[in-house]
Design an enzyme around this catalytic site. Structure first.
Site, short mmCIF file in Angstrom:
data_model
loop_
_atom_site.label_atom_id
_atom_site.label_comp_id
_atom_site.label_asym_id
_atom_site.label_seq_id
_atom_site.Cartn_x
_atom_site.Cartn_y
_atom_site.Cartn_z
CB SER A 10 -0.92 0.02 1.23
OG SER A 10 -1.74 -1.12 1.24
CB ILE A 118 12.61 -3.01 -2.22
CG1 ILE A 118 12.64 -3.75 -3.57
CG2 ILE A 118 12.53 -1.50 -2.45
CD1 ILE A 118 11.37 -3.57 -4.41
CG ASP A 151 22.09 1.83 -6.65
OD1 ASP A 151 21.45 2.85 -6.34
OD2 ASP A 151 22.35 0.93 -5.84
NE ARG A 154 18.29 7.26 -8.53
CZ ARG A 154 18.00 7.03 -7.26
NH1 ARG A 154 18.85 6.35 -6.49
NH2 ARG A 154 16.88 7.48 -6.73
CG HIS A 179 20.49 0.16 -2.64
ND1 HIS A 179 20.46 0.67 -3.93
CD2 HIS A 179 19.25 0.37 -2.13
CE1 HIS A 179 19.24 1.17 -4.17
NE2 HIS A 179 18.50 1.00 -3.09
#
Length: 329
Positions: A10, A118, A151, A154, A179
Site C-alpha cells: 500500500s 527493497i 542504481d 540511474r 545500495h
C-alpha cells in the site's frame, strides 16, 4: 503457475510496483500484504484486464499466512520512506524491525520462495533477512536478493544523457558494492558497449549515481522519496527472476547477495572483505546460478571508490547481523 507477493503493497513503492506486477503476463497470482489499505489497492488493481488473479490482505485473520502461502517470489518494499535530512541509517531501527517480522512469516509460510528485499537500508536489511532465515533453518543464499537495480537504472539513464544514446537500457553498466551513498560503485570502465565519459564529468556522474536518491527527495520538496523509479527497478529485477525461474537463460543483473553461499562468490568475498556485496548475478531456475567477479577488473579511479565502499559496507552488514543476534532492548 507463478505466485508473486508484495509485502508493503500500500506504500509509495508498493502501489506502483503492484501495478507493474499485475500488468506482467508472467504472473498468475498476485497477493498484496500491508498493515493498511491492501483490500482497496487489490480491488482497484483487480479491474485491470491482465491474467494475474489478485488478492489483498491485512494482518488480521491470518493475513500474512494467506498472502505468503504458496508464494514463488516475495518482493519486500515495506518500511517508512526517507524524509529530508534523514540518512538511510536513521531509517534503520524501524525498517529493520519490519523486515525481521516479515521474514519470520516468510520463513514459516513460504521458505522456498525467492526473496527480493527493497526495504532500506538494503546494506543491512538483507543481512537481517539472512539471519532470520538461518535461525529458522531455511536459508538458501541462491534465493535471497537485495534489489540494487535502481542504481543500475540511474547509471544507464545518466550515462545516456552524456552519450546521447536514445535507449538508455541498451547500455549495460555493472554497478557494484552496496545500495547507499559511497557504497555504490558504478564501473563505467566496464560498460558494454563501451562508453566514453569525459574526465571532467566523471566525478559529477559518479556522485549523481551514488546520491541520486537525494536529488529526488529534494525535488519532491520533502513530500517523498524515490518511489516510482524504485518501483520500476524492483519490477525489472522481479521480472528477470521470474523469467529465469521459467527457464530463460543468459539473464544477468547486479544484485546484493550473500557471497560465501553462491557460485563464484568466495573469491569476491576474499577480495572485498565483505560477505554481502552487489555484483553481476547470472539468474537460473534456482535463483543465483553464478556471480561474476568484476571487482578485479576495476580501474584505478574505481579502486579508490571501492576502498570507501568496503569501509562503509562492512559496518552496515555488521549492524544488520547484530540487530538479529543481539536485539535492541
Amino acid at each position: 503457475m507463478v505466485k508473486a507477493v508484495v509485502a508493503g503493497a500500500s506504500g509509495g513503492i508498493g502501489q506502483p510496483l503492484s501495478l507493474l506486477l499485475k500488468a506482467c503476463p508472467l504472473i498468475d497470482e498476485l497477493a498484496l500484504y500491508d498493515v493498511v489499505n491492501t483490500p482497496g489497492v487489490a480491488t482497484d488493481l483487480s479491474h485491470i484486464s491482465s491474467p494475474a488473479k489478485i488478492t489483498g490482505y491485512l494482518p488480521k485473520d491470518d493475513g500474512m499466512k494467506h498472502a505468503f502461502t504458496g508464494a514463488d517470489v516475495v518482493v519486500i518494499p515495506a518500511g517508512i520512506p526517507r524524509k529530508p535530512g534523514m540518512t538511510r541509517d536513521d531509517l534503520f531501527k524501524i525498517n529493520a524491525g519490519i523486515v525481521r517480522d516479515l521474514m519470520k512469516g516468510a520463513a514459516e509460510f513460504c521458505p522456498k520462495a525467492y526473496f527480493l528485499i527493497i526495504s532500506n537500508p538494503v546494506n543491512s536489511t538483507v543481512p537481517i533477512a539472512a539471519e532470520v532465515l538461518k535461525a529458522a533453518g531455511v536459508f538458501d543464499a541462491n534465493k535471497l536478493f537485495g534489489v540494487t537495480t535502481l542504481d543500475v537504472v540511474r547509471s544507464e539513464t545518466f550515462v545516456a544523457e552524456i552519450t546521447g544514446e536514445k535507449n538508455p537500457s541498451k547500455t549495460t553498466i555493472p554497478v557494484i558494492g552496496g545500495h547507499s551513498g559511497e557504497t555504490i560503485v558504478p564501473l563505467f570502465s566496464q560498460a558494454k558497449p563501451s562508453v566514453n565519459i569525459p574526465a571532467d564529468k566523471l566525478d559529477a556522474l559518479t556522485y549523481r549515481v551514488q546520491f541520486g536518491g537525494d536529488e529526488v527527495v529534494k525535488a519532491k520538496d520533502g513530500a517523498g522519496s524515490a518511489t516510482l523509479s524504485m518501483a520500476y527497478a524492483g519490477f525489472r529485477f522481479a521480472e528477470k527472476v521470474i523469467k529465469a525461474v521459467k527457464g530463460e537463460s543468459g539473464i544477468i543483473e547486479p544484485s546484493y547477495v550473500y557471497l560465501p553461499g553462491v557460485e563464484g562468490g568466495a573469491e569476491i568475498a576474499k577480495l572485498t572483505g565483505c560477505d554481502f556485496f552487489s555484483v553481476p548475478v547470472e539468474l537460473g531456475p534456482n535463483g543465483v546460478k553464478k556471480v561474476y567477479n568484476v571487482v578485479s577488473s576495476a580501474n584505478d579511479y574505481e579502486k579508490k571508490l571501492l576502498e570507501a565502499c568496503y569501509k562503509g559496507l562492512g559496518g552496515n552488514i555488521s549492524k544488520g547481523v547484530e540487530f538479529i543476534q543481539n536485539p535492541p532492548k
